[in-house]
Design an enzyme around this catalytic site. Structure first.
Site, PDB file in Angstrom:
ATOM      1  N   LYS A 175      20.052 -40.393  26.995  1.00 50.86           N
ATOM      2  CA  LYS A 175      19.079 -41.395  26.638  1.00 50.86           C
ATOM      3  C   LYS A 175      19.100 -41.601  25.127  1.00 50.86           C
ATOM      4  O   LYS A 175      19.545 -40.680  24.445  1.00 50.86           O
ATOM      5  CB  LYS A 175      17.689 -41.020  27.131  1.00 50.86           C
ATOM      6  N   LYS A 209      14.286 -29.514  34.420  1.00 54.51           N
ATOM      7  CA  LYS A 209      13.293 -28.440  34.248  1.00 54.51           C
ATOM      8  C   LYS A 209      12.931 -27.880  35.622  1.00 54.51           C
ATOM      9  O   LYS A 209      12.634 -28.645  36.551  1.00 54.51           O
ATOM     10  CB  LYS A 209      12.040 -28.990  33.553  1.00 54.51           C
ATOM     11  N   GLU A 243       2.817 -33.296  22.409  1.00 49.28           N
ATOM     12  CA  GLU A 243       3.616 -32.522  21.454  1.00 49.28           C
ATOM     13  C   GLU A 243       2.800 -32.320  20.192  1.00 49.28           C
ATOM     14  O   GLU A 243       2.095 -33.239  19.757  1.00 49.28           O
ATOM     15  CB  GLU A 243       4.882 -33.292  21.093  1.00 49.28           C
ATOM     16  N   HIS A 267      10.971 -39.890  30.624  1.00 45.95           N
ATOM     17  CA  HIS A 267      10.398 -38.624  31.085  1.00 45.95           C
ATOM     18  C   HIS A 267       9.107 -38.815  31.886  1.00 45.95           C
ATOM     19  O   HIS A 267       8.921 -38.231  32.945  1.00 45.95           O
ATOM     20  CB  HIS A 267      10.100 -37.703  29.899  1.00 45.95           C
TER      21      HIS A 267
HETATM   22  C1  BG6 Z   1      13.151 -36.227  23.903  1.00 47.03           C
HETATM   23  C2  BG6 Z   1      12.461 -37.123  22.921  1.00 47.03           C
HETATM   24  O1  BG6 Z   1      13.809 -36.977  24.891  1.00 47.03           O
HETATM   25  O2  BG6 Z   1      12.185 -35.391  24.529  1.00 47.03           O
HETATM   26  C3  BG6 Z   1      11.711 -36.308  21.890  1.00 47.03           C
HETATM   27  O3  BG6 Z   1      13.421 -37.945  22.282  1.00 47.03           O
HETATM   28  C4  BG6 Z   1      10.774 -35.334  22.558  1.00 47.03           C
HETATM   29  O4  BG6 Z   1      10.997 -37.144  20.981  1.00 47.03           O
HETATM   30  C5  BG6 Z   1      11.500 -34.546  23.630  1.00 47.03           C
HETATM   31  O5  BG6 Z   1      10.273 -34.471  21.561  1.00 47.03           O
HETATM   32  C6  BG6 Z   1      10.542 -33.711  24.437  1.00 47.03           C
HETATM   33  O6  BG6 Z   1      11.272 -32.844  25.267  1.00 47.03           O
HETATM   34  P1  BG6 Z   1      10.668 -31.459  25.715  1.00 47.03           P
HETATM   35  O7  BG6 Z   1      11.664 -30.908  26.666  1.00 47.03           O
HETATM   36  O8  BG6 Z   1      10.495 -30.638  24.481  1.00 47.03           O
HETATM   37  O9  BG6 Z   1       9.346 -31.784  26.350  1.00 47.03           O
END
Ligand code: BG6
Length: 513
Positions: A175, A209, A243, A267
């Site tokens: 992506k 995951k 986050e 996601h």
């Molecule tokens: C990525 C995004 O696809 O996913 C990021 O580009 C984001 O901005 C990340 O921080 C989050 O992934 P995870 O696995 O840490 O939740």
């Protein structure tokens, strides 16, 4: 069940095993090998697979990028990154020493057809030396503007098709897969001019995951939950992907993306699909992906008016995270001082089908929220008749914690000890770490292993990528033409007030992890 998909049913007593099924021998070519993703995630994930006997005994990993570098330098930088900045845990020196000689570096310019011809010759050499049976996996993790050219070059150099019917060639594409519906369609066309859809693995690491896959196990591997999984019992669903980090060093990318493109289109919509899909006939690529697509097609499209009513955007200002003062988004290095990029989104989706009619799905994602946590919270209807007058009976909640405290809990009312009839909400908890003695493995390791075994169940198909863009396009279009009032939430808070109103107007509240 397809021949390719093997479900390993294990009881808790048999314990956790990091070993996946061994993959086919192959050459793995990583385009964009000097980039962050390759160093932080891909090479560490491949090491993890090798260390756990989940790669075939013979393999070769070829890093392709523009920067000039020797094989040895590539091995050293990869080793350092795997030890210092990856998530694979302690690196075993003996295992690394066995793995490193299979790493090779190949400097080349994406614009140069000759570089691809030479790459072909190098792969043929590695095939012969290592017995790779002509199997090739191309991993595209370059800046997205390079994707179409790269695919074209692979086609032109004759690298897109297997040499014979016993070998395979597959391509994993990272992506962002396009930046709107139109560009995603164009990218699909460019890719499918050169590769067959069955060779294309569009990756969304959320599907790798364990806790996301466990959604299917929870629903369809148990008899007692699925009967409750519908409008009759569920009041609403909340999905939070929070986050605490800010934009870090990725401003150049993030300024062109924003939270809708970066998180919602992929996601978050994956999580919605996994919660909402109908039971597939089997756990194989076609059946699962058909059901996910149907969910996306059932989500009510946003009219321009609906965007104003059901979608909230935000951008963080200065604030405090874990007791540290942090700057606002517009003050981050590389961000325009009047940037309109959203770092937070909350939205209410309606799914127009028999199962979910009238059950809102609230989603939100943001940077610089108080903590890092991805969770799915399902609130059930209250008991239809209140027998215990005067007692405050909470509705039942089911919490699916995707990360970082992977687990599931169910809340219910229990009688407080004592003479009076008082009720308190308590919970039953399942924790991955306690039950299996380990946390989840790297999502990239799972997905790389799946691809090397030809299992596309956890990858996206062209039609569902386009369906997801079709849903978010109207949001992006409305926002492009209007000026937001940013910043509108402080770093360290749960987002703008409008996100609370989105729920509050229906008497609901966000469950903050
Ligand atoms: C990525 C995004 O696809 O996913 C990021 O580009 C984001 O901005 C990340 O921080 C989050 O992934 P995870 O696995 O840490 O939740």
């Amino acid at each position: 069940m397809s021949a390719q998909t093997t479900v390993i049913a294990e009881t808790i007593q048999s314990g956790y095993s990091p070993t996946a099924l061994p993959a086919d021998p192959c050459a793995i070519v990583i385009f964009g090998a000097s980039g962050d993703l390759a160093r932080r995630k891909l090479i560490p994930a491949l090491y993890d697979l090798a260390a756990n006997a989940s790669l075939a005994p013979s393999y070769a990993i070829v890093g392709f990028a523009r920067t000039a570098m020797s094989d040895d330098a590539f091995r050293n930088t990869s080793g350092e990154a795997t030890r210092k900045i990856s998530e694979v845990g302690p690196v075993d020196d003996t295992k690394w020493t066995a793995f490193a000689p299979s790493l090779f570096y190949f400097p080349g310019d994406y614009k140069d057809p000759e570089a691809f011809r030479r790459l072909g010759a190098r792969l043929a050499e590695l095939d012969r030396e290592r017995g790779l049976r002509g199997n090739r996996l191309f991993y595209v993790s370059t800046p997205p503007e390079v994707y179409p050219l790269l695919v074209e070059q692979l086609g032109r150099a004759g690298l897109a098709k297997p040499a014979d019917e016993r070998s395979w060639v597959r391509i994993i594409i990272e992506k962002p897969y396009g930046r709107d519906l139109e560009s995603a369609r164009q990218l699909n066309q460019a890719v499918l001019r050169v590769f067959d859809e069955s060779q294309v693995y569009r990756i969304d690491h959320y599907l790798g995951k364990d806790t996301v896959q466990n959604l299917l196990v929870f629903r369809f591997g148990n008899g007692i939950f699925e009967p409750l999984w519908n409008r009759r019992y569920v009041d609403h669903v909340q999905i939070t992907a929070a986050e605490s980090l800010g934009v870090e060093s990725r401003a150049a990318f993030y300024e062109t993306a924003g939270a809708v493109r970066d998180m919602i289109q992929n996601h978050v919509l994956q999580l919605v699909s996994m919660v909402a899909l109908e039971p597939p006939a089997s756990f194989d690529a076609t059946a699962v992906r058909n059901e996910k697509l149907k969910v996306l097609q059932s989500i009510r499209p946003f009219s321009p008016e609906a965007v104003g009513k059901f979608v909230v955007r935000g951008q963080y200002g200065a604030g405090t995270i874990h007791a540290n003062a942090v700057p606002g988004y517009r003050q981050e290095p590389g961000v325009k001082p009047d940037s309109r990029t959203e770092t937070f989104v909350a939205a209410e989706f309606a799914i127009d089908n028999w199962r979910w009619a009238g059950v809102p799905f609230y989603v939100r994602t943001g940077k610089r929220l108080p903590s890092r946590a991805t969770e799915i919270a399902i609130q059930f209807h209250r008991a239809p008749h209140q027998v215990f007058r005067g007692a405050n009976v909470e509705p039942n909640w089911l919490m699916l914690n995707i990360q970082p405290d992977e687990g599931i809990s169910i809340s219910f009312g229990a009688k407080l000890p004592g003479p009076e009839m008082r009720i308190k909400s308590v919970s039953m908890d399942f924790c991955y770490r306690t039950a299996f003695g380990a946390g989840s493995r790297s999502a990239y390791a799972t997905l790389l292993n799946d691809c090397m075994r030809g299992d596309a169940t956890l990858f996206d198909r062209a039609d569902s990528v386009e369906a997801a863009w079709a849903l978010v396009d109207p949001i992006l279009n409305v926002w492009r033409d209007s000026v937001p009032t940013f910043s509108n939430y402080a770093a360290g808070s749960w987002g703008p007030r409008e996100a609370d109103h989105l729920m509050g107007r229906n008497g609901r509240r966000w469950h903050n992890p």
